[in-house]
Design a protein around this motif. Structure first.
Motif, mmCIF file in Angstrom:
data_model
loop_
_atom_site.group_PDB
_atom_site.id
_atom_site.type_symbol
_atom_site.label_atom_id
_atom_site.label_comp_id
_atom_site.label_asym_id
_atom_site.label_seq_id
_atom_site.Cartn_x
_atom_site.Cartn_y
_atom_site.Cartn_z
ATOM 1 N N THR A 1 -10.973 11.696 -0.557
ATOM 2 C CA THR A 1 -10.245 11.822 -1.946
ATOM 3 C C THR A 1 -9.272 10.644 -1.826
ATOM 4 O OG1 THR A 1 -8.724 13.211 -1.038
ATOM 5 C CG2 THR A 1 -10.290 14.228 -2.323
ATOM 6 N N SER A 2 -8.808 10.243 -2.965
ATOM 7 C CA SER A 2 -7.612 9.080 -2.999
ATOM 8 C C SER A 2 -6.212 9.281 -2.193
ATOM 9 C CB SER A 2 -7.297 8.814 -4.610
ATOM 10 O OG SER A 2 -8.415 8.282 -5.121
ATOM 11 N N SER A 3 -5.629 8.398 -1.820
ATOM 12 C CA SER A 3 -4.495 8.720 -1.034
ATOM 13 C C SER A 3 -3.575 9.667 -1.591
ATOM 14 C CB SER A 3 -3.649 7.313 -0.839
ATOM 15 O OG SER A 3 -2.604 7.449 -0.317
ATOM 16 N N PRO A 4 -3.244 10.758 -0.577
ATOM 17 C CA PRO A 4 -2.113 11.718 -1.155
ATOM 18 C C PRO A 4 -0.571 11.266 -0.867
ATOM 19 C CG PRO A 4 -2.927 12.258 1.012
ATOM 20 C CD PRO A 4 -3.644 10.879 0.706
ATOM 21 N N VAL A 5 -0.628 10.044 -0.639
ATOM 22 C CA VAL A 5 0.969 9.605 -0.471
ATOM 23 C C VAL A 5 1.107 8.363 -1.420
ATOM 24 C CG1 VAL A 5 1.070 10.192 1.819
ATOM 25 C CG2 VAL A 5 0.432 8.039 1.443
ATOM 26 N N ARG A 6 2.227 7.926 -1.671
ATOM 27 C CA ARG A 6 2.616 6.876 -2.504
ATOM 28 C C ARG A 6 3.650 6.261 -1.960
ATOM 29 N NH1 ARG A 6 3.009 6.197 -9.106
ATOM 30 N NH2 ARG A 6 0.752 5.893 -8.872
ATOM 31 N N ILE A 7 3.408 4.672 -1.384
ATOM 32 C CA ILE A 7 4.550 4.031 -1.066
ATOM 33 C C ILE A 7 5.443 3.565 -2.091
ATOM 34 C CG2 ILE A 7 4.928 1.632 0.097
ATOM 35 C CD1 ILE A 7 2.350 1.927 1.597
ATOM 36 N N PRO A 8 6.659 3.674 -2.046
ATOM 37 C CA PRO A 8 7.556 3.215 -3.165
ATOM 38 C C PRO A 8 7.382 1.995 -3.641
ATOM 39 C CG PRO A 8 8.893 4.477 -1.411
ATOM 40 C CD PRO A 8 7.360 3.935 -0.790
ATOM 41 N N ARG A 9 7.635 1.606 -5.022
ATOM 42 C CA ARG A 9 7.522 0.183 -5.549
ATOM 43 C C ARG A 9 8.349 0.297 -6.773
ATOM 44 N NH1 ARG A 9 1.507 -1.482 -7.203
ATOM 45 N NH2 ARG A 9 1.880 -0.790 -9.251
ATOM 46 N N ASP A 10 9.125 -0.760 -6.726
ATOM 47 C CA ASP A 10 10.113 -0.888 -7.936
ATOM 48 C C ASP A 10 9.311 -1.368 -9.153
ATOM 49 O OD1 ASP A 10 12.897 -1.542 -9.018
ATOM 50 O OD2 ASP A 10 11.984 -3.420 -9.544
ATOM 51 N N GLU B 1 9.857 -2.850 -11.729
ATOM 52 C CA GLU B 1 9.927 -4.281 -12.406
ATOM 53 C C GLU B 1 9.324 -5.361 -11.617
ATOM 54 O OE1 GLU B 1 13.375 -5.395 -14.451
ATOM 55 O OE2 GLU B 1 13.213 -3.865 -15.858
ATOM 56 N N SER B 2 9.925 -5.127 -10.262
ATOM 57 C CA SER B 2 9.566 -6.681 -9.475
ATOM 58 C C SER B 2 8.099 -6.091 -8.600
ATOM 59 C CB SER B 2 10.602 -6.653 -8.420
ATOM 60 O OG SER B 2 10.665 -5.462 -7.429
ATOM 61 N N LEU B 3 7.937 -4.619 -8.807
ATOM 62 C CA LEU B 3 6.404 -4.400 -7.913
ATOM 63 C C LEU B 3 6.670 -4.420 -6.337
ATOM 64 C CD1 LEU B 3 3.697 -5.611 -10.264
ATOM 65 C CD2 LEU B 3 4.977 -3.592 -10.540
ATOM 66 N N GLN B 4 7.924 -4.753 -6.055
ATOM 67 C CA GLN B 4 8.160 -4.668 -4.508
ATOM 68 C C GLN B 4 8.692 -3.703 -4.161
ATOM 69 O OE1 GLN B 4 10.339 -8.336 -2.979
ATOM 70 N NE2 GLN B 4 10.028 -9.117 -5.062
ATOM 71 N N HIS B 5 8.480 -3.321 -2.812
ATOM 72 C CA HIS B 5 9.069 -2.006 -2.064
ATOM 73 C C HIS B 5 10.759 -2.285 -2.314
ATOM 74 C CE1 HIS B 5 10.486 0.619 1.177
ATOM 75 N NE2 HIS B 5 9.229 1.187 1.089
ATOM 76 N N PRO B 6 11.201 -1.175 -2.576
ATOM 77 C CA PRO B 6 12.681 -1.255 -2.937
ATOM 78 C C PRO B 6 13.640 -1.923 -1.927
ATOM 79 C CG PRO B 6 11.879 1.096 -3.657
ATOM 80 C CD PRO B 6 10.754 0.235 -2.900
ATOM 81 N N GLN B 7 13.147 -1.406 -0.714
ATOM 82 C CA GLN B 7 14.035 -1.795 0.386
ATOM 83 C C GLN B 7 13.380 -3.041 1.202
ATOM 84 O OE1 GLN B 7 13.810 2.088 1.379
ATOM 85 N NE2 GLN B 7 15.540 2.373 -0.067
ATOM 86 N N ILE B 8 11.933 -2.997 1.253
ATOM 87 C CA ILE B 8 11.412 -4.137 2.173
ATOM 88 C C ILE B 8 10.982 -5.328 0.868
ATOM 89 C CG2 ILE B 8 9.386 -4.871 3.730
ATOM 90 C CD1 ILE B 8 9.479 -1.592 4.272
ATOM 91 N N LYS B 9 11.950 -6.666 1.155
ATOM 92 C CA LYS B 9 11.581 -7.538 0.290
ATOM 93 C C LYS B 9 10.336 -8.374 0.455
ATOM 94 C CE LYS B 9 14.447 -11.430 -1.470
ATOM 95 N NZ LYS B 9 13.623 -12.610 -1.000
ATOM 96 N N ASN B 10 9.300 -8.609 -0.408
ATOM 97 C CA ASN B 10 8.081 -9.305 -0.322
ATOM 98 C C ASN B 10 6.997 -8.350 0.020
ATOM 99 O OD1 ASN B 10 9.103 -11.659 -1.391
ATOM 100 N ND2 ASN B 10 9.856 -12.381 0.745
ATOM 101 N N LEU B 11 7.259 -7.361 0.269
ATOM 102 C CA LEU B 11 5.963 -6.135 0.556
ATOM 103 C C LEU B 11 5.718 -5.686 -0.779
ATOM 104 C CD1 LEU B 11 4.262 -4.706 2.568
ATOM 105 C CD2 LEU B 11 6.130 -2.720 2.466
ATOM 106 N N TYR B 12 4.562 -5.683 -1.232
ATOM 107 C CA TYR B 12 3.990 -5.223 -2.772
ATOM 108 C C TYR B 12 3.078 -4.307 -2.299
ATOM 109 C CZ TYR B 12 6.113 -9.483 -4.457
ATOM 110 O OH TYR B 12 6.923 -10.492 -4.939
#
Ligand code: FAD
Length: 71
Positions: free
Chosen positions: A18-27, A29-40
């Motif tokens: 099945t599809s991933s049961p977890v979700r990596i956070p993503r802002d 507006e910027s579509l980047q990780h809220p804490q890790i710059k340049n991670l999309y």
């Protein structure tokens, strides 16, 4: 299932992945990780898609965002 259940089949089984049961956070507006710059986080593994088309559309969205940033 008509047309599928046949003696010619190599394997008969249910699709269990099945599809991933977890979700990596993503802002949103910027579509980047809220804490890790340049991670999309993108696509199925990151929790933003559940199939071929939604994964492609999410990838396109991220590619456009990165292009806007670097061009
Ligand atoms: C058996 C099966 C049947 C499916 N059937 C359908 C269907 O009929 N219709 C449908 O819409 N969807 C289907 N899906 C789901 C669909 O395939 C996925 O949702 C989609 O491919 C996800 O795309 P993605 O780009 O997010 O991830 P992926 O296609 O998994 O791409 C991730 C890529 O990252 C690469 N990678 C991983 N780790 C690293 C690393 N460390 N460094 C560099 N590269 C790395 C991998 O090699 C891979 O190429 C199916 C999935 C499976 C498993």
């Amino acid at each position: 299932m008509r047309g599928y259940f046949t003696n010619d089949a190599v394997v008969v089984a249910t699709e269990s992945r099945t599809s991933s049961p977890v979700r990596i956070p993503r802002d949103a507006e910027s579509l980047q990780h809220p804490q890790i710059k340049n991670l999309y986080p993108c696509g199925e593994g990151a929790g933003y898609a559940g199939g071929i088309v939604s994964a492609a559309m999410d990838g396109e969205r991220i590619a456009n965002m990165i292009a806007l940033k670097i061009l």
